[in-house]
Design an enzyme around this catalytic site. Structure first.
Site, short mmCIF file in Angstrom:
data_model
loop_
_atom_site.label_atom_id
_atom_site.label_comp_id
_atom_site.label_asym_id
_atom_site.label_seq_id
_atom_site.Cartn_x
_atom_site.Cartn_y
_atom_site.Cartn_z
N PRO A 2 31.41 25.66 -46.19
CA PRO A 2 30.76 25.39 -44.90
C PRO A 2 31.47 24.25 -44.16
O PRO A 2 31.93 23.28 -44.77
CB PRO A 2 29.33 25.00 -45.29
CG PRO A 2 29.45 24.54 -46.71
CD PRO A 2 30.54 25.37 -47.33
N GLU A 3 31.56 24.40 -42.85
CA GLU A 3 32.17 23.38 -42.01
C GLU A 3 31.08 22.73 -41.17
O GLU A 3 29.89 22.96 -41.39
CB GLU A 3 33.28 24.01 -41.17
CG GLU A 3 34.38 24.64 -42.04
CD GLU A 3 35.51 25.28 -41.26
OE1 GLU A 3 35.80 24.81 -40.14
OE2 GLU A 3 36.10 26.26 -41.76
N LYS A 61 31.53 17.14 -42.43
CA LYS A 61 30.97 18.22 -43.24
C LYS A 61 30.07 17.70 -44.37
O LYS A 61 29.67 18.47 -45.24
CB LYS A 61 32.11 19.05 -43.86
CG LYS A 61 33.00 19.73 -42.84
CD LYS A 61 34.04 20.61 -43.47
CE LYS A 61 35.16 19.83 -44.09
NZ LYS A 61 36.26 20.70 -44.61
#
Length: 306
Positions: A2-3, A61
């Site tokens: 995930p960013e 992040k």
């Protein structure tokens, strides 16, 4: 992985449904989920039981929950780092490849890959950490003041992201241009610019019309600003769409997937026509991953830094 947009979606959900509540019970169902907390599951459970969730924070992040308990001794793998006396404690959340924070009614059946459960004193919905591949995890760390902001020690070296109101664009441009590397490698360096990962780096570079291997030392200040502006823009677009979900593992706290993957221009679009010129999108190997670009819109520079 995930960013920024995906992590921010989760942060907002946790802030809405869990912040301001007091933990009444913590249940670690798989020790690997708290492996970064060296004293072990029992210590993790004991430290969080009775704590209040004061805030949900993010830097790039990285996601964490600020706790209102005052004991500065976390026993995390980062223990021993000098921390001011006024330091507070945070629970860092590493989502890894498949981690999810879900808000569920207490009567809802347990998920197959439920790793940690948080119950609250108000008797309302639980907060659950679910992780199919167990690459993610939770752990406690002290916070330290960095430029007037309280950051967990493991995150204290991370730079601001292009969507942060305090992001210093000119400083980031200067730092990137001083590097001797390719522009995509610089974008992925979280000490320079945080939040940008493989997906949004490719999308930002396509929007800016620059090849991922363009040497940073050859970029003009205007070109560098354009890349960072496009990175911020594409991440805002993704955030509005709930993030990018390539499979059912990337969801918000209600278990809903994002849909920005439907509008990706180059990432994952190998051999499909470029939306701008119609040329087939190309995939190249990059740091054990892949880079996607349009050969016509983003020609390979003669001095490419592969």
């Amino acid at each position: 992985m995930p960013e920024l947009p995906e992590v921010e979606v989760v942060r907002r959900g946790v802030a809405e449904h869990a912040v301001g509540r007091r933990v009444s019970e913590v249940e670690v169902l798989h020790p690997r989920a708290v492996r970064r907390h060296l004293p072990g599951p029992a210590d993790f459970e004991g430290r969080l039981t009775g704590a209040g969730l004061a805030a949900a924070r993010r830097r790039g992040k990285y996601l964490w929950l600020e706790l209102d308990e005052a004991d500065p001794a976390t026993g995390s793998e980062f223990a021993g780092t000098a921390v001011p006396a006024e330091a507070t404690t945070a629970m860092l959340v590493h989502l890894g490849m498949s981690g999810q924070l879900l808000v569920k009614d207490r009567t809802a059946p347990d998920e197959k890959h439920l790793r940690v459960r948080f119950r609250f004193a108000d008797g309302g919905p639980e907060l659950r950490f679910v992780d199919q591949r167990t690459f993610g995890g939770l752990f406690l760390a002290e916070t330290v003041s960095v430029d007037g902001e309280a950051l967990p020690v493991p995150v204290s070296h991370i730079g601001r992201d292009p969507m942060d109101p305090l992001f210093d664009l000119d400083a980031a441009v200067a730092a990137i241009r001083r590097r001797r590397t390719g522009i995509k490698r610089a974008l992925l360096d979280q000490t320079l610019v945080s939040g940008v990962g493989n997906i949004y780096a490719d999308e930002a570079l396509w929007r800016a019309g620059l090849h991922w291997a363009r040497p940073t030392s050859t970029l003009s200040a205007a070109e560098c600003r354009r890349v960072l502006d496009e990175a911020a823009r594409v991440m805002r677009d993704a955030l509005a769409a709930g993030g990018t979900s390539f499979d059912a593992l990337y969801v918000n706290v209600n278990g809903e997937s994002g849909y920005f993957d439907r509008t990706l221009a180059v990432y994952g679009q190998e051999d499909r026509p470029c939306r701008r010129c119609g040329t087939a999108v190309r995939r190249d190997p990059f740091m054990n991953r892949s880079s996607f670009s349009c050969p016509a819109c983003q020609p390979v520079p003669a001095d490419a830094h592969f």
